[in-house]
Design an enzyme around this catalytic site. Sequence first.
Site, mmCIF file in Angstrom:
data_model
loop_
_atom_site.group_PDB
_atom_site.id
_atom_site.type_symbol
_atom_site.label_atom_id
_atom_site.label_comp_id
_atom_site.label_asym_id
_atom_site.label_seq_id
_atom_site.Cartn_x
_atom_site.Cartn_y
_atom_site.Cartn_z
ATOM 1 N N ASP A 1 -9.732 -11.531 -2.587
ATOM 2 C CA ASP A 1 -10.550 -10.632 -3.401
ATOM 3 C C ASP A 1 -11.223 -9.627 -2.477
ATOM 4 O O ASP A 1 -11.289 -9.839 -1.262
ATOM 5 C CB ASP A 1 -11.591 -11.413 -4.198
ATOM 6 C CG ASP A 1 -12.027 -10.704 -5.479
ATOM 7 O OD1 ASP A 1 -11.609 -9.553 -5.709
ATOM 8 O OD2 ASP A 1 -12.793 -11.305 -6.246
ATOM 9 N N ASP A 2 -11.706 -8.548 -3.068
ATOM 10 C CA ASP A 2 -12.391 -7.534 -2.266
ATOM 11 C C ASP A 2 -13.794 -7.982 -1.872
ATOM 12 O O ASP A 2 -14.279 -7.685 -0.791
ATOM 13 C CB ASP A 2 -12.435 -6.187 -2.992
ATOM 14 C CG ASP A 2 -13.079 -6.248 -4.379
ATOM 15 O OD1 ASP A 2 -13.380 -7.357 -4.879
ATOM 16 O OD2 ASP A 2 -13.265 -5.182 -4.987
ATOM 17 N N ASP B 1 -19.660 -11.696 -4.657
ATOM 18 C CA ASP B 1 -21.029 -11.243 -4.887
ATOM 19 C C ASP B 1 -21.929 -12.458 -5.131
ATOM 20 O O ASP B 1 -22.650 -12.897 -4.247
ATOM 21 C CB ASP B 1 -21.043 -10.281 -6.077
ATOM 22 C CG ASP B 1 -22.381 -9.599 -6.285
ATOM 23 O OD1 ASP B 1 -23.429 -10.230 -6.053
ATOM 24 O OD2 ASP B 1 -22.396 -8.437 -6.712
#
Length: 169
Positions: A102-103, A106
Amino acid sequence: MSPSSKAFPVSWDQFHRDCKALAWRLAGPGKEQTQWTAIVAITRGGLVPAAIIARELGIRTIETVCIASYHEYKDQGELDVIKGIDSAMIEADGGKGVLVIDDLTDTGATARKVREMLPNAHIATVYAKPKGCEMADTFITEVSQDTWIYFPWDMEMGYVEPISGLKDG
């Protein structure tokens, strides 16, 4: 979390360098390239880094899991699993040998959901925030929780206010 005044814009060049650094870390000592049998990209943010990492590590099997957590690019809300993992090969042995890419992690909610699907997979993200760090097995750059990352696919060229908020002239 909505966009804040702590902006972290990432250019295509920087993102590519960071993804390549992630690939180097994943291929590092103790991590034989043959260990990784497949990649699961978390869409949409994980698609670009998954392509770069697949190229760098010579991985040809790529699957997606489609989870929406940000709505209207401003609020992280309920997780919506739009498409699960469709490959029995990837799900075999709880995802052992599978890289989940994933980028960003969070809050860690998306990674936690994927970890439920693939408990033995290795989760790797390009960026991580403090609340999500523990869910990523490998990441490159940590940013503060109140920083909003502007990825290159979300930006266009235009004027940006200086950090101080003062205008020249």
